[in-house]
Design a protein around this motif. Sequence first.
Motif: not given
Length: 301
Positions: A29, A150, A181
Amino acid sequence: MDTILTINNLTKKFGYLTAVKDLSFTINKGNVYGILGPNGSGKSTTLGIVLNVVNKTEGNFHWFDGNTTTHDALKKVGAIIERPNFYPYMSAYENLKLVCKIKGIDYSKIDEKLEIVGLEERKNSKFKTYSLGMKQRLAIASALLNDPEILILDEPTNGLDPQGIHQIRSLIKDIAKDGTTILLASHLLDEVEKVCSHVVVLRKGEKLYSGRVDEMISSHGFFELKTDKASELKALIESHASFSKIKEEGELITAFLNEPMNASDFNTLLFNKGIVLSHLVQRKESLEEQFLQLTDNLEQN
């Protein structure tokens, strides 16, 4: 550190062609990861596998803690792996409303995401009036609608002009600063160097390197030198433990370091030995040179 994605010994074969070979890496992360490699190195295939659009041949991968199904995990992923596919005669806002309907997301997110990508003022313009860079930024807004943990981007600056490239790279950095991320695939060394904190280098489906960009090769750089006493200088460098190799082009001598040394200390050392330099420049190897070195090392092994 929270793990976002774990890939273990992943292999993908298309008939006789092995697109991805025994690939393993982990994404944690809060970092910006680049999958770097030339076209045909397996970058897009790897992304396709973890996004469930390409079936793997061998190996496995899991999202987050490994207890979430891929189907559920992908609800926390935003991805653009192909050219954005929006309706040309609809506005940006209307196109994003459709995405919200499909994904079950509240419309209130649309303005927030358009502002992030700098398209708030053009939200009522038809998609067909957008430049390539604006289309790409709208695609990123679309991928951010579900507040993903993400964001995955495949060649995000492909085909863009220099201004569009700069805007997309700045946008990626801003999104990362907010804690998302990012995993991006790129064949551009320059892109990875400017945007990513970590890199996985692929060639012909195989991993050459995985780790921090700034530690990609433990390179301590090199000195570019000129002097009237070239033979004495070369003899000193060749006998000195701090140097790994030497290269000569005309009057220019390049001495590669295998441990840290600053230019003033080196200059003092030479001066005390009676060698006066007319030229001294200290440089660090670019990511491009390091990438070529990695490739050369692989071919020699």
